[in-house]
Scaffold this active site. Structure first.
Site, PDB file in Angstrom:
ATOM      1  N   ASP A  17       0.838  -1.121  -0.037  1.00 49.17           N
ATOM      2  CA  ASP A  17       0.101  -0.040   0.151  1.00 49.17           C
ATOM      3  C   ASP A  17       0.816   1.316   0.202  1.00 49.17           C
ATOM      4  O   ASP A  17       2.009   1.128   0.443  1.00 49.17           O
ATOM      5  CB  ASP A  17      -0.956  -0.127   1.142  1.00 49.17           C
ATOM      6  N   ARG A  21      -0.017   7.714  -2.689  1.00 47.17           N
ATOM      7  CA  ARG A  21       0.330   8.823  -1.908  1.00 47.17           C
ATOM      8  C   ARG A  21       1.623   9.007  -2.272  1.00 47.17           C
ATOM      9  O   ARG A  21       2.191  10.335  -2.265  1.00 47.17           O
ATOM     10  CB  ARG A  21       0.322   8.194  -0.417  1.00 47.17           C
ATOM     11  N   ARG A  30      -0.890   9.112 -10.258  1.00 48.47           N
ATOM     12  CA  ARG A  30      -1.016   7.816  -9.290  1.00 48.47           C
ATOM     13  C   ARG A  30      -0.166   6.719 -10.035  1.00 48.47           C
ATOM     14  O   ARG A  30       0.477   5.996  -9.228  1.00 48.47           O
ATOM     15  CB  ARG A  30      -2.276   7.390  -8.726  1.00 48.47           C
ATOM     16  N   HIS A  34       2.413   3.452  -9.103  1.00 46.93           N
ATOM     17  CA  HIS A  34       2.395   2.087  -9.197  1.00 46.93           C
ATOM     18  C   HIS A  34       3.735   1.606 -10.174  1.00 46.93           C
ATOM     19  O   HIS A  34       4.178   0.335  -9.453  1.00 46.93           O
ATOM     20  CB  HIS A  34       1.002   1.557  -9.798  1.00 46.93           C
ATOM     21  N   GLU A  64     -12.201  -5.218  -4.762  1.00 47.76           N
ATOM     22  CA  GLU A  64     -12.649  -3.962  -4.619  1.00 47.76           C
ATOM     23  C   GLU A  64     -12.049  -2.833  -5.497  1.00 47.76           C
ATOM     24  O   GLU A  64     -12.494  -1.754  -5.719  1.00 47.76           O
ATOM     25  CB  GLU A  64     -12.607  -3.410  -3.231  1.00 47.76           C
ATOM     26  N   ARG A  68     -11.811   2.044  -8.637  1.00 48.31           N
ATOM     27  CA  ARG A  68     -10.891   3.037  -8.978  1.00 48.31           C
ATOM     28  C   ARG A  68     -11.195   3.629 -10.373  1.00 48.31           C
ATOM     29  O   ARG A  68     -11.847   3.242 -11.365  1.00 48.31           O
ATOM     30  CB  ARG A  68      -9.404   2.482  -9.018  1.00 48.31           C
ATOM     31  N   LEU A 128      11.648 -20.097  -4.551  1.00 49.04           N
ATOM     32  CA  LEU A 128      10.549 -19.284  -4.069  1.00 49.04           C
ATOM     33  C   LEU A 128       9.086 -19.514  -4.706  1.00 49.04           C
ATOM     34  O   LEU A 128       9.368 -19.568  -6.121  1.00 49.04           O
ATOM     35  CB  LEU A 128      10.693 -17.975  -4.041  1.00 49.04           C
ATOM     36  N   ARG A 185       1.948  -4.927   6.055  1.00 47.96           N
ATOM     37  CA  ARG A 185       1.185  -3.861   5.301  1.00 47.96           C
ATOM     38  C   ARG A 185       1.967  -2.694   5.176  1.00 47.96           C
ATOM     39  O   ARG A 185       2.159  -1.849   6.381  1.00 47.96           O
ATOM     40  CB  ARG A 185      -0.170  -3.729   5.656  1.00 47.96           C
ATOM     41  N   LEU A 192      -6.752  -5.439   7.241  1.00 48.66           N
ATOM     42  CA  LEU A 192      -6.585  -6.579   6.454  1.00 48.66           C
ATOM     43  C   LEU A 192      -7.083  -6.414   5.124  1.00 48.66           C
ATOM     44  O   LEU A 192      -6.528  -7.119   4.008  1.00 48.66           O
ATOM     45  CB  LEU A 192      -7.016  -7.717   6.869  1.00 48.66           C
TER      46      LEU A 192
END
Ligand code: FPP
Length: 240
Positions: A17, A21, A30, A34, A64, A68, A128, A185, A192
């Site tokens: 997250d 910002r 924005r 990313h 969700e 955006r 991994l 986070r 969460l």
């Protein structure tokens, strides 16, 4: 040389997250945040593999996140496509097996075929296990598991009495993998956000204020040291 870790989490889950910002603080759109987030992720995947973590799960796009603005959603999916096309060779070289977890509906054909290609190319890798949660929701995952369990019962493969906690784990997207030991986070929010709800029951939480693009290997090292110093009791009492 730094001290080796006293213990290492088998599975690290990360809510990446703070990209928005990070960009806004710099007066940038924005999506630039990313893109910087993908750069940070590259280092974290490499370090996870180097220190011997078995599973890394990152939250790239939630069920969700469709709400955006369309251009931001488009930018995230373009980055995802670019990442898959560009990184797979390096992942395979480092024995990293990539899997996309989440619902595959609403994803476009180009992205779907890049996902399938990346998963197939890295399927044999023994290092991994790297899960990217895309169009993922913890509740949606439980709904999918409940449907699959109901079908198995209907077809006589299972009886309701046979269903226990392990059975449910086997019907989740992370079937066969250990539960997260450490959930990070970034960005400071103490939520969460519908991520790995069933699997994270006993995960240790680590929530730095650091925004995701600034989460460097040094910051990750601090998180891993914080984890190593913790006493996990799983509802029991402190061992003597
Ligand atoms: C959260 O920051 C971040 C996201 C919703 C997207 C994360 C996506 C990437 C890092 C790129 C694609 C992923 C891969 C695996 C290539 P936010 O936008 O909610 O930040 P904010 O809280 O500051 O607004």
């Amino acid at each position: 040389m730094k001290e080796p870790y006293e213990k290492i989490p088998r599975h690290v889950a990360i809510i990446m997250d703070g990209n928005g910002r990070w960009a806004q603080k710099r007066g940038l759109p924005r999506p630039v945040g990313h893109r910087a987030g993908v750069e940070a992720l590259r280092d974290i995947v490499r370090m996870s593999s180097d220190v011997g973590i078995e599973v890394l799960t990152v939250y790239a796009f939630s069920t969700e996140n469709w709400s955006r603005p369309q251009d931001e959603v488009g930018a995230i999916f373009r980055l995802m496509l670019e990442y898959l096309n560009r990184e797979v060779a390096a992942l395979v070289e480092n024995q990293v097996r990539i899997r996309i977890i989440g619902r595959r509906d609403h994803l476009n054909d180009t992205l779907l075929s890049a996902i399938e290609k990346a998963e197939t190319a890295s399927a044999h890798c023994k290092g991994l296990a790297f899960n990217v949660a895309l169009n993922y929701g913890g509740r949606a995952e439980l709904v999918d598991a409940a449907r699959a369990l109901a079908r198995a019962v209907q077809q006589g493969e299972l009886s309701p009495e046979m269903i226990d906690e392990q059975t449910i784990s086997r019907y989740l997207y992370t079937a066969g993998q250990p539960d997260p030991d450490l959930l990070i986070r970034t960005g400071g929010d103490q939520r969460l956000s519908n991520f790995l709800l069933y699997q994270s029951s006993y995960a240790e939480l680590y929530i730095p204020d650091t925004l995701w693009p600034d989460f460097t290997p040094e910051a990750y090292d601090k998180a891993l040291r914080s984890y190593a110093a913790r006493q996990r009791r799983f509802g029991g009492i402190k061992p003597r």
